[in-house]
Design an enzyme around this catalytic site. Sequence first.
Site, PDB file in Angstrom:
ATOM      1  N   ARG A  73      96.654  21.045   6.561  1.00 55.03           N
ATOM      2  CA  ARG A  73      97.922  21.576   6.019  1.00 55.03           C
ATOM      3  C   ARG A  73      99.091  21.803   7.211  1.00 55.03           C
ATOM      4  O   ARG A  73     100.263  22.163   6.738  1.00 55.03           O
ATOM      5  CB  ARG A  73      97.706  23.285   5.375  1.00 55.03           C
TER       6      ARG A  73
ATOM      7  N   HIS B  17      99.069  28.589  13.549  1.00 48.42           N
ATOM      8  CA  HIS B  17      99.281  28.779  12.177  1.00 48.42           C
ATOM      9  C   HIS B  17      99.052  30.146  11.830  1.00 48.42           C
ATOM     10  O   HIS B  17      97.786  30.501  12.126  1.00 48.42           O
ATOM     11  CB  HIS B  17      99.267  27.544  11.124  1.00 48.42           C
TER      12      HIS B  17
ATOM     13  N   CYS C 289      94.968  31.302  10.173  1.00 48.98           N
ATOM     14  CA  CYS C 289      93.804  30.118  10.677  1.00 48.98           C
ATOM     15  C   CYS C 289      92.374  30.501  10.359  1.00 48.98           C
ATOM     16  O   CYS C 289      92.140  31.560  10.806  1.00 48.98           O
ATOM     17  CB  CYS C 289      94.386  29.919  12.144  1.00 48.98           C
TER      18      CYS C 289
HETATM   19 CO    CO Z   1      93.889  26.496  12.004  1.00 48.07          CO
END
Ligand code: CO
Length: 207
Positions: free
Chosen positions: A51, A103, A106
Amino acid sequence: MGRNIMKEYERLLSNNREWAESVHSADPGFFDRLANQQRPRFLWIGCSDSRVPANQITGLMPGEVFVHRNVANVVAETDFNVLAVLQYAVDVLKVKHVIICGHYGCGGVTAALENFRHGMIDNWLSGIRALRRQHREEIDSLPADAACDRLCELNVLAQAKHAAHTTIFEDAWERGQELAIHSWIYRLDNGIINPLAPPITAPLEES
Ligand code: CO
């Protein structure tokens, strides 16, 4: 192999033909120029998470960003893979900006917070588990989601410092090369990247 699986991967090849065609018709010299050389100004070190695709979320075309991704965007001084990428990017490509982008949410960081075995990956995540121990008081005072998000942030900041402490960066700065390390974090639920700290543009004093 099932028929559906066949279709699934064939879609990628047909997408590719369409994409190449559309890029070529918008800019007929595009692929010829790229085939001759790459001169990206950015190195992206991000998570392998599907993503968080570097080019797409930053609006960059092929040739604009050199990319390295691994689980939880780790920069370990003992990892020849990331060191080779850093050295090539800094010494040969002479990128100006190295972006460490983590991110929220995670999976690697989440695994580092969990008190059970996940397999070999726990060894890869040992640096993040150490970071958790180092910040135990802060992390443990937060609700689960917030604790994970905070460790995601701390991880990015720690990995940026690891990069800054490599001989690759210290030597580049020593010879006067212009080079900044950015600590960024991406939010999956709105697609927004936020910087976590000012860029590192010189050798760090503290450890
Ligand atoms: Co990650």
